[in-house]
Design a protein around this motif. Structure first.
Motif, PDB file in Angstrom:
ATOM      1  N   ARG A  32      29.724 -18.444  -2.631  1.00 51.74           N
ATOM      2  CA  ARG A  32      29.514 -19.335  -1.488  1.00 51.74           C
ATOM      3  C   ARG A  32      30.292 -18.855  -0.273  1.00 51.74           C
ATOM      4  NH1 ARG A  32      30.080 -25.902  -1.830  1.00 51.74           N
ATOM      5  NH2 ARG A  32      30.034 -26.333   0.393  1.00 51.74           N
TER       6      ARG A  32
ATOM      7  N   SER B 134      38.350 -29.771  -4.789  1.00 54.69           N
ATOM      8  CA  SER B 134      37.664 -29.442  -6.035  1.00 54.69           C
ATOM      9  C   SER B 134      37.308 -27.957  -6.044  1.00 54.69           C
ATOM     10  CB  SER B 134      36.384 -30.266  -6.177  1.00 54.69           C
ATOM     11  OG  SER B 134      36.679 -31.637  -6.237  1.00 54.69           O
ATOM     12  N   LYS B 135      37.506 -27.330  -7.190  1.00 56.47           N
ATOM     13  CA  LYS B 135      37.162 -25.922  -7.337  1.00 56.47           C
ATOM     14  C   LYS B 135      35.696 -25.813  -7.736  1.00 56.47           C
ATOM     15  CE  LYS B 135      39.085 -21.683  -9.328  1.00 56.47           C
ATOM     16  NZ  LYS B 135      40.111 -21.150 -10.260  1.00 56.47           N
ATOM     17  N   GLU B 136      34.937 -25.050  -6.965  1.00 60.46           N
ATOM     18  CA  GLU B 136      33.507 -24.953  -7.223  1.00 60.46           C
ATOM     19  C   GLU B 136      33.176 -23.632  -7.908  1.00 60.46           C
ATOM     20  OE1 GLU B 136      31.043 -26.126  -4.007  1.00 60.46           O
ATOM     21  OE2 GLU B 136      32.120 -28.006  -3.707  1.00 60.46           O
TER      22      GLU B 136
ATOM     23  N   TRP C  63      38.051 -23.608  -3.312  1.00 57.29           N
ATOM     24  CA  TRP C  63      38.343 -25.040  -3.328  1.00 57.29           C
ATOM     25  C   TRP C  63      37.771 -25.686  -2.061  1.00 57.29           C
ATOM     26  CZ3 TRP C  63      41.345 -27.362  -7.283  1.00 57.29           C
ATOM     27  CH2 TRP C  63      41.908 -26.462  -8.201  1.00 57.29           C
ATOM     28  N   TYR C  64      37.150 -26.863  -2.227  1.00 56.06           N
ATOM     29  CA  TYR C  64      36.498 -27.558  -1.121  1.00 56.06           C
ATOM     30  C   TYR C  64      36.858 -29.038  -1.143  1.00 56.06           C
ATOM     31  CZ  TYR C  64      33.334 -23.504  -0.802  1.00 56.06           C
ATOM     32  OH  TYR C  64      32.812 -22.240  -0.658  1.00 56.06           O
TER      33      TYR C  64
END
Length: 414
Positions: free
Chosen positions: A20, A73-75, A80-81
């Motif tokens: 991403r 949150s780790k995607e 992290w977002y």
């Protein structure tokens, strides 16, 4: 042939789940104007939500320390977002907590606030409202760094000094001076880096809304040799050689100065800064720059703690200052204010005070509470003339103080 097909499928699969990090942020999420060049995150949505992205592949927990704080949150891409709730428009310091370690975000510029270098986001106000601190094709003044040796503190100190656009060309002219102070945990760079005071002043002068003036921005941190300056440093163990437990509830922080102010109940104003200013700073400025003489050509203002210092210094020395401004900081409004006794009785004779002080300006953000309005009303009821300004929709941050300065500067030296 079968192996080639499998290889092609694997390559396509890798591309399809590609990181991403290579994608753009959502189309309606505009990069924070304080990001480093090319950084798409943090970005700001039209409703003032802020989206953050952090690369911390080995971390177990990442949190954005902005206001109430937001866990990230780790995607699937390993980054992290988080997207925050809508934020009040204006300038906001923030930092990251990565597995408990607090750091600045490398995606943004850093600004000195809260006693250390923080990251920041600028939640934009409408473009038309921001016009007064936008760069324009007008004559530009200069901000200089001026070092001087203080006899009071026994240290070399640095002031930032704004000189108006015609200062170097108009060599016979002398200029009035505004001494302008930052808030707690900030320094002499604040009014230029966070406040855009030079840009605001250039625009006001170009529009003939303010007189050309010199603006001196010094550091509130002033202690005598051997005294603690802990009040001005970052909270917590960051600046402590031997970590100390936090003070008991209700106890004053180490290093807090006392004296008149805040209704006579003690103050954040430092008598050492006052002594240093009168003994070292003002004489240096008047030796070094072409300054118009006398109290009628001297003003003092500050934000938050700098406002408290302004009132602590100037109200005790009205023979030296004719204009005063407090932006989210003054000497009253928190209860217990008595105009007959506060600040050693300087407000007791309203007629005499009004003769001496040409402008007493009190500014605040509408989201900060009613304290300053209460103080203004109390002064008015006591016959003390003052100008009250409330910045709509802003909090205890730099947009409030930019707006206060824009309102205050045109009142000076008229």
């Amino acid at each position: 042939m079968k192996n080639r097909i499998l290889l092609t499928l694997l390559v396509c699969a890798v591309v399809w789940v590609g990181p991403r990090a290579s994608e753009q942020p959502p189309a309606d999420c505009r990069p924070n104007p304080l990001n480093i060049p090319g950084a798409p995150y943090p970005c700001i949505y039209p409703d003032n939500r802020v989206m953050f992205r952090v690369a911390a592949p080995d971390a177990q927990k990442v949190r954005v320390r902005l206001g109430q704080g937001f866990d990230m949150s780790k995607e699937a891409d390993g980054l992290w977002y988080v997207t925050t709730t809508p934020q009040v428009m204006g300038f906001h310091y923030y930092s990251l907590a990565i597995d408990g370690v607090v750091v600045a975000d490398p995606a943004t510029r850093t600004f000195f606030g809260s006693g250390w270098h923080n990251s920041a986001v600028e939640v934009p106000e409408p473009t038309a409202d921001a016009d007064y601190y936008s760069l324009k094709d007008v004559p530009r003044g200069t901000v200089r760094q001026q070092w001087y040796l203080s006899k009071v503190t026994g240290t070399w100190r640095r002031a930032y000094v704004y000189t108006p656009p015609d200062y170097d060309a108009n060599t016979k002219a002398k200029y009035p001076v505004l001494y302008l102070l930052h808030g707690w945990g900030e320094d002499e760079q604040g009014w230029q880096a966070q406040g855009h005071v030079d840009v605001i002043m250039d625009n006001l002068i170009a529009e003939k809304k303010a007189r050309p003036m010199i603006i001196v921005m010094d550091n509130l941190n002033a202690v005598k040799p051997g005294e603690s300056a802990a009040l001005y440093f970052a909270r917590g163990s960051l600046t402590q050689a031997v970590p100390q437990p936090p003070p008991a509830p209700g106890a004053a922080p180490a290093g807090r100065a006392t004296g008149p102010g805040r209704g006579g109940r003690g103050s954040l104003a430092s008598s050492v800064f006052t002594d240093m200013m009168l003994t070292d700073l003002i004489p240096m400025v008047e030796r070094t720059f072409r300054v118009a003489p006398g109290r009628d050509n001297r003003a003092m203002a500050g934000l938050s703690m700098g406002g408290a210092q302004t009132f602590g210094t100037a109200l005790a020395n009205l023979d030296k200052f004719a204009y005063l401004g407090g932006f989210s900081g003054s000497s009253g409004g928190r209860g217990g204010f008595d105009p007959k006794t506060a600040n050693d009785g300087v407000f007791a004779d309203a007629t005499a005070f009004n003769r001496k002080v040409k402008v007493l300006f009190l500014g605040i953000g509408s989201a900060e509470g009613a304290g300053t309005k209460t103080f203004s009303d109390q002064l008015t009821q006591a016959g003390v003339k003052n100008i009250y300004y409330e910045s709509p929709g802003t909090a205890h941050e730099w947009l409030t103080w930019r707006r206060c300065f824009k309102e205050f500067a045109p009142l000076l030296f008229r």
